[in-house]
Design an enzyme around this catalytic site. Sequence first.
Site, PDB file in Angstrom:
ATOM      1  N   CYS A  39     -34.640  -2.375  19.513  1.00  0.00           N
ATOM      2  CA  CYS A  39     -33.816  -2.959  19.244  1.00  0.00           C
ATOM      3  C   CYS A  39     -33.214  -3.885  18.819  1.00  0.00           C
ATOM      4  O   CYS A  39     -32.616  -4.860  18.582  1.00  0.00           O
ATOM      5  CB  CYS A  39     -32.830  -1.845  19.516  1.00  0.00           C
TER       6      CYS A  39
ATOM      7  N   LEU B  55     -26.709   0.375  19.861  1.00  0.00           N
ATOM      8  CA  LEU B  55     -27.177   0.682  18.230  1.00  0.00           C
ATOM      9  C   LEU B  55     -28.254  -0.427  17.907  1.00  0.00           C
ATOM     10  O   LEU B  55     -28.917  -0.862  18.147  1.00  0.00           O
ATOM     11  CB  LEU B  55     -26.214   0.616  17.947  1.00  0.00           C
TER      12      LEU B  55
ATOM     13  N   LYS C 160     -31.388  15.375  25.106  1.00  0.00           N
ATOM     14  CA  LYS C 160     -32.665  15.765  23.373  1.00  0.00           C
ATOM     15  C   LYS C 160     -32.905  14.122  23.586  1.00  0.00           C
ATOM     16  O   LYS C 160     -32.324  13.819  22.578  1.00  0.00           O
ATOM     17  CB  LYS C 160     -31.184  16.208  22.314  1.00  0.00           C
TER      18      LYS C 160
ATOM     19  N   GLU D 224     -31.435  -3.992   9.468  1.00  0.00           N
ATOM     20  CA  GLU D 224     -32.423  -3.861  10.051  1.00  0.00           C
ATOM     21  C   GLU D 224     -33.748  -3.456   9.500  1.00  0.00           C
ATOM     22  O   GLU D 224     -33.612  -2.149   8.722  1.00  0.00           O
ATOM     23  CB  GLU D 224     -31.638  -3.365  10.801  1.00  0.00           C
TER      24      GLU D 224
ATOM     25  N   SER E 269     -29.067   4.718  15.970  1.00  0.00           N
ATOM     26  CA  SER E 269     -29.337   3.720  14.414  1.00  0.00           C
ATOM     27  C   SER E 269     -28.232   3.776  14.846  1.00  0.00           C
ATOM     28  O   SER E 269     -26.541   4.104  14.952  1.00  0.00           O
ATOM     29  CB  SER E 269     -29.389   4.155  13.729  1.00  0.00           C
TER      30      SER E 269
ATOM     31  N   TRP F 245     -36.870   7.923  19.709  1.00  0.00           N
ATOM     32  CA  TRP F 245     -38.016   7.788  19.342  1.00  0.00           C
ATOM     33  C   TRP F 245     -39.109   6.763  19.758  1.00  0.00           C
ATOM     34  O   TRP F 245     -40.653   7.270  20.409  1.00  0.00           O
ATOM     35  CB  TRP F 245     -38.931   8.171  17.791  1.00  0.00           C
TER      36      TRP F 245
END
Length: 537
Positions: free
Chosen positions: A308, A275, A201, A406, A253, A177
Amino acid sequence: MTDAQAPELTGTNPLAPTPEGARTAADVVTPELVAQLTKGVAGSGRTANHTPFTGEKLADLPESTPEDVAGAFERARAAQAVWAQVPVRQRAAVLLRFHDLVLERQAEVLDLIQLETGKARLHAHEEVQAVAVAARHYGRKAPAYLRPKRHTGAVPTLTKVTELRHPRGVVGQIAPWNYPLELSVGDALPAFVAGNAVVMKPDTETCLTALWARDLLIEAGLPAEVFQVVLGDGPVVGPEVVRHADYVSFTGSTRTGREVAQGAAARLVGVSLELGGKNAMLVLEDADIEKAAAGAVRACFSSAGQLCISIERLYVHASVADAFLERFAARTRAMRLGTSLSYGADMGSLVGERQLATVTAHVADAVERGAKLVAGGVARPDIGPYFYEPTILDGVVAPMTVCAEETFGPVVSVYRFTTEDEAVEHANSTPYGLNSSVWTKDARRGRDVAARLRTGTVNINEGYAPAYGSVQSPMGGMKDSGLGRRHGSEGILKYTEAQTVAHQRLLPMAPSLGMDDEKYAAFMSRSLRLMKSLRFR
């Protein structure tokens, strides 16, 4: 920034609204737009997404079932067989047309990105830049990356070897997102130009941006059936994407990435994963403190820290720590938060309740255990339901949660060091290895320190943009930060299968010309020694 230090509010926006900024979600996300963007998205159920600026619903959306996902792959597989036969230069031309369309119509997608993610407009524009650069790069370089390559054969002149690159088939992509344009279509572009179809997706809360990009790619010449989109809850739809894909591309994640990797491994299909990160910035004693403080604001608080590759740990040499922190804190406290659909805000909103809860918990835990709030540490519901001030923590130590986990929000912890070795050791003392930053006036020293850091990218005198924007070079994570790379040759070749075609001429790879086995073995041994002496590779 306390309430007393906050900018004067105009309505719910601390920035004076402009005519452009006065647009509302209803002005942008019309029923006609939603109908156009969701055309072709299979779904027997219904779901919705919302804007973080106010929490209100943006659109009603179709929700895909496992059967819908299977159908999307079936359509994509049929279309891919035709698309793969299109010459690579024609496929690349689609990307170049898409590049132009994105820049021409960027105002449309900037509105969508802001409404779906809550980020400031300048941070939304980072996505436009990144997608345009990727489209240009692969539009220009894909034919070279994919062309047949000649290699030296087993027996020079007698063995002619060619390496071919074939598309994998249908790529299953699960996009996050936080960067709904760049981390959706930006990752799909090399897959398309390599001759694959994609079933994507996107996150439902930010899917309109990805659907807008799909619409634009079709306008640029991509066959519609080659790009399928499925929507729905991640734990339901995500595994179905992995179950049908010929290759899986995932950004998200580390926990979910492990599950995706296990699903792909069970089917023996390839996977690339970007990730989590707990990225460090090192400010050496010879750094330009003013530039480092300004750079730290960009590195830590772009997209409200929901990036990230953003910085969550600041290691500053003790001799300049106070001076740096004073300048960094002043810049942080002066940041303007806003919801306007126009340029001017320095930071936007967190994406939702879950991110706000995580940020709040990390800061509260640190303060309760003795950390000092240098700036921020306060939610701002007066601006929007998920706004949180950019926050600097000093005196963070284990076992404070923010020390190792994180946060993925506008929170950074400051640590002091006295030697370069100490700084490198602390920066590397994490299971993550995605991005890092080094600040120094000595270019050679910066490169030497960078080479010691165990991260996939290192930026010298900037936070993350130079490495990410250099699309000819690979970008990705070490350790728990992922597998594989985006960008450069690795970013497109991962979407292909290598095939070696070896043509043996004149003599077989076996005894011939009257040689028995022993003579053939002796002949080959002499030949191998000769090839080494002639420096064959």
